[in-house]
Design an enzyme around this catalytic site. Structure first.
Site, PDB file in Angstrom:
ATOM      1  N   SER A   1      -4.519  75.540  59.532  1.00  0.00           N
ATOM      2  CA  SER A   1      -5.044  76.878  59.740  1.00  0.00           C
ATOM      3  C   SER A   1      -3.939  77.776  60.298  1.00  0.00           C
ATOM      4  O   SER A   1      -2.758  77.582  60.005  1.00  0.00           O
ATOM      5  CB  SER A   1      -6.258  76.805  60.673  1.00  0.00           C
ATOM      6  OG  SER A   1      -6.858  78.072  60.810  1.00  0.00           O
TER       7      SER A   1
ATOM      8  N   TYR B   1      -4.875  86.863  54.066  1.00  0.00           N
ATOM      9  CA  TYR B   1      -4.519  85.615  54.738  1.00  0.00           C
ATOM     10  C   TYR B   1      -5.453  85.349  55.917  1.00  0.00           C
ATOM     11  O   TYR B   1      -5.982  84.240  56.072  1.00  0.00           O
ATOM     12  CB  TYR B   1      -3.063  85.703  55.204  1.00  0.00           C
ATOM     13  CG  TYR B   1      -2.505  84.432  55.799  1.00  0.00           C
ATOM     14  CD1 TYR B   1      -2.164  83.362  54.987  1.00  0.00           C
ATOM     15  CD2 TYR B   1      -2.283  84.327  57.164  1.00  0.00           C
ATOM     16  CE1 TYR B   1      -1.629  82.195  55.525  1.00  0.00           C
ATOM     17  CE2 TYR B   1      -1.748  83.174  57.714  1.00  0.00           C
ATOM     18  CZ  TYR B   1      -1.428  82.111  56.890  1.00  0.00           C
ATOM     19  OH  TYR B   1      -0.904  80.961  57.428  1.00  0.00           O
TER      20      TYR B   1
ATOM     21  N   LYS C   1      -8.076  82.200  56.003  1.00  0.00           N
ATOM     22  CA  LYS C   1      -7.884  81.161  57.018  1.00  0.00           C
ATOM     23  C   LYS C   1      -9.102  81.060  57.939  1.00  0.00           C
ATOM     24  O   LYS C   1      -9.482  79.961  58.374  1.00  0.00           O
ATOM     25  CB  LYS C   1      -6.622  81.446  57.833  1.00  0.00           C
ATOM     26  CG  LYS C   1      -5.319  81.187  57.082  1.00  0.00           C
ATOM     27  CD  LYS C   1      -5.169  79.712  56.727  1.00  0.00           C
ATOM     28  CE  LYS C   1      -3.822  79.414  56.106  1.00  0.00           C
ATOM     29  NZ  LYS C   1      -3.645  77.971  55.792  1.00  0.00           N
TER      30      LYS C   1
END
Length: 263
Positions: free
Chosen positions: A145, A159, A163
């Site tokens: 992560s 992103y 995540k």
């Protein structure tokens, strides 16, 4: 080595294996006598460092080139591991992409979808394909992560959100899968090509202040060497305990002291 001993050695899949953090995880696993199926979009020949590892471990490392944005790749990856090693004990979904480096107001949706395909849906697809084997082995699913999963950065919307979705995937697996241990790990700010991409291309979308923080980390030598969190990830893939399942943890968390590199 006897056939019985070979069969007993754990088999771990690592995505994004050709460089950076993934390469460090592969190396640590091989040093721990695990067997590894490394996966990357590029060929083995395109990564001299990984090719050297593969040559040094011809019976315990196998490489597979796959585009993880292809939803059919997961089944081929799992099948390859089973056909090569006869078992599957862990999956490390390390592959990830930062692009598009753009504010959400203007981020091309096709690129955002690709970020989700690699960062999130590939992990889900791998989990689905792997779970029957991981349940049998009482194995582990480790998702790499990021601090960006819980802290938003301008220009990183795709992103950050993908995540964050990965963290919840791990939390849900922790609730649903009694016989599989799932962990999301924040590896810290690691000296990888993603950091080079941020320094080279991130200023416009991130703004001077946020971009400058990452430039300063590099120039002051404060980026982590990939082998530091890489050891933690490898050890979690081999040995993570049930009390960690479903959690999002930092590589240097006190609860992970037993998994960290010893000086």
């Amino acid at each position: 080595m006897s056939a019985a001993t070979a069969t007993a050695r754990k088999a771990i899949i690592v995505t994004g294996a050709s460089r950076g953090l993934g390469l460090a995880v592969v190396q640590s696993l091989l040093e721990s006598n695990a067997r590894v199926l490394g996966v990357s979009r590029s060929s083995l020949a395109s990564s001299p460092a990984l090719a050297q590892l593969a040559n040094a471990h011809p019976t315990t490392y196998t490489h597979l080139s796959e585009d993880l944005a292809d939803e059919t790749a997961a089944t081929r990856i799992i099948d390859q591991c089973i056909s090569t090693f006869g078992r599957l004990d862990g999956v490390v979904h390390n592959a990830g992409i930062l692009a598009p480096l753009a504010k959400l107001a203007t981020a091309p949706l096709a690129q955002v979808r690709t970020a989700f395909d690699v960062n999130f849906f590939a992990g889900l697809a791998l989990a689905q394909a792997a779970l029957p084997h991981l349940r049998t082995a009482r194995g582990r699913f480790i998702l790499v992560s990021s601090g960006a999963a819980v802290t938003a950065y301008s220009g990183w919307g795709a992103y950050c959100t993908s995540k964050a979705a990965g963290n919840m995937l791990v939390a849900a697996l922790g609730v649903e899968e009694e016989d599989v241990i799932s962990v999301a790990l924040r590896p810290g700010v690691v000296d990888t090509e993603m950091q080079a991409e941020i320094r080279a291309d991130g200023k416009e979308a991130m703004g001077d202040s946020n971009h400058g923080k990452f430039v300063d980390l590099h120039s002051s030598g404060k980026l982590l060497s990939a082998d530091v969190p890489g050891v933690v990830i490898a050890n979690l893939a081999l040995e993570a305990t049930k009390d960690l399942s479903g959690k999002f943890l930092s590589w240097d968390d006190k609860d992970l002291a037993a998994y960290q590199k010893r000086s």
